[in-house]
Design an enzyme around this catalytic site. Structure first.
Site, PDB file in Angstrom:
ATOM      1  N   HIS A 106       0.851  -1.193   0.000  1.00 36.92           N
ATOM      2  CA  HIS A 106       0.000   0.000   0.000  1.00 36.92           C
ATOM      3  C   HIS A 106       0.888   1.245   0.000  1.00 36.92           C
ATOM      4  O   HIS A 106       1.848   1.317   0.775  1.00 36.92           O
ATOM      5  CB  HIS A 106      -0.907  -0.013   1.234  1.00 36.92           C
ATOM      6  CG  HIS A 106      -1.844   1.149   1.257  1.00 36.92           C
ATOM      7  ND1 HIS A 106      -2.971   1.213   0.467  1.00 36.92           N
ATOM      8  CD2 HIS A 106      -1.809   2.308   1.955  1.00 36.92           C
ATOM      9  CE1 HIS A 106      -3.594   2.354   0.676  1.00 36.92           C
ATOM     10  NE2 HIS A 106      -2.920   3.033   1.575  1.00 36.92           N
ATOM     11  N   GLU A 171       8.805   1.180  -2.653  1.00 34.58           N
ATOM     12  CA  GLU A 171       7.990  -0.048  -2.723  1.00 34.58           C
ATOM     13  C   GLU A 171       8.805  -1.180  -3.332  1.00 34.58           C
ATOM     14  O   GLU A 171       8.786  -2.323  -2.858  1.00 34.58           O
ATOM     15  CB  GLU A 171       6.726   0.192  -3.565  1.00 34.58           C
ATOM     16  CG  GLU A 171       5.751   1.181  -2.962  1.00 34.58           C
ATOM     17  CD  GLU A 171       4.509   1.376  -3.824  1.00 34.58           C
ATOM     18  OE1 GLU A 171       4.018   0.399  -4.414  1.00 34.58           O
ATOM     19  OE2 GLU A 171       4.024   2.518  -3.908  1.00 34.58           O
TER      20      GLU A 171
HETATM   21  C1  GRF Z   1       1.474   0.853  -6.236  1.00 31.19           C
HETATM   22  O1  GRF Z   1       1.745   2.159  -5.816  1.00 31.19           O
HETATM   23  C2  GRF Z   1       0.853   0.042  -5.123  1.00 31.19           C
HETATM   24  O2  GRF Z   1       1.347   0.388  -3.867  1.00 31.19           O
HETATM   25  C3  GRF Z   1      -0.603   0.439  -5.239  1.00 31.19           C
HETATM   26  O3  GRF Z   1      -0.849   0.523  -6.620  1.00 31.19           O
HETATM   27  C4  GRF Z   1       0.373   0.821  -7.303  1.00 31.19           C
HETATM   28  C5  GRF Z   1       0.576  -0.265  -8.299  1.00 31.19           C
HETATM   29  O4  GRF Z   1       1.677  -0.036  -9.130  1.00 31.19           O
HETATM   30  N1  GRF Z   1      -1.429  -0.497  -4.529  1.00 31.19           N
HETATM   31  P1  GRF Z   1       2.269  -1.213 -10.010  1.00 31.19           P
HETATM   32  O5  GRF Z   1       1.107  -1.801 -10.812  1.00 31.19           O
HETATM   33  O6  GRF Z   1       2.887  -2.217  -9.093  1.00 31.19           O
HETATM   34  O7  GRF Z   1       3.279  -0.559 -10.910  1.00 31.19           O
END
Ligand code: GRF
Length: 208
Positions: A106, A171
């Site tokens: 998240h 992330e």
């Molecule tokens: C990411 O920022 C994730 O945290 C959120 O949606 C986005 C997805 O990005 N839940 P990706 O598809 O992984 O590039």
């Protein structure tokens, strides 16, 4: 080997980070999506990973879609189901079925900013620090035991897009490490907390 099924809805950059991390003892069994046009599906296919899309619009309601998704996921006998930008609210039935083997990423420092538009909301609140959270998913949206978090600064000239890009880079760092910890059996849920077993010489610290 632990079987991992990854669910995506779009770009799939977190899924790519997981695949490219080449996590020991992790078999990426499939990448599934609720969106047939998800760009990440083509990328996964190009890497020889099984993919499938179940369009949620083809189902009468959320429960029917989730049941179909569960049936599809379970053909891969998953040890872990990873929500990597899967933009669907899950039914309690789905969450119970994968309890303690369902992990989500998240883009906020939970418990702040559950739900959508996290970066704009962090800017609107004047936050000086933003970040991301990897957590076990439960029936309560964006509220399960926290596995890992990373913080990034909010800069004076940030827009939601520039902040999102900085958070996304974080992330991509913490998600593969958290999944590696799960696969290695290092994560233990104790109430709302996740206790991470101390690393040994054979498994050096993955999380700072
Ligand atoms: C990411 O920022 C994730 O945290 C959120 O949606 C986005 C997805 O990005 N839940 P990706 O598809 O992984 O590039």
């Amino acid at each position: 080997m632990k079987n991992i099924v990854i669910l995506i809805s779009g770009r799939g950059s977190n899924m790519q980070a997981l695949v490219e991390a080449d996590i020991p003892n992790a078999n990426i069994a499939a990448v599934l999506s609720n969106n047939p046009d998800a760009a990440g599906l083509a990328w996964a296919q190009s890497r020889g990973i099984a993919t499938a899309a179940l369009n949620h619009r083809d189902y009468p309601d959320r429960a029917a879609f989730d049941r179909a998704m569960m049936a599809q996921i379970d053909t891969h006998q998953p040890d872990l189901v990873v929500l990597a930008g899967f933009m669907r609210i899950l039914t309690p039935e789905f969450c119970r079925h994968y309890e303690s083997r369902l992990i989500n990423i998240h883009p906020s420092l939970l418990p702040a900013f559950t739900g959508l538009h996290t970066h704009q909301r962090a800017l609107d609140e004047g936050c000086r620090i933003a970040g991301c959270t990897v957590h076990f998913a439960t029936a309560e949206l964006d509220n399960g035991p926290i596995i890992a978090q990373a913080a990034v600064p909010v800069l004076d000239n940030d827009t939601a897009d520039t902040l999102a890009a900085r958070v996304l880079a974080a992330e991509h760092q913490i998600f593969p490490r958290a999944v590696a910890d799960f696969v290695a059996g290092r994560l233990h849920i104790v109430g709302k907390r996740v206790i991470r077993q101390q690393p040994t010489a054979e498994s050096p610290a993955l999380l700072a």
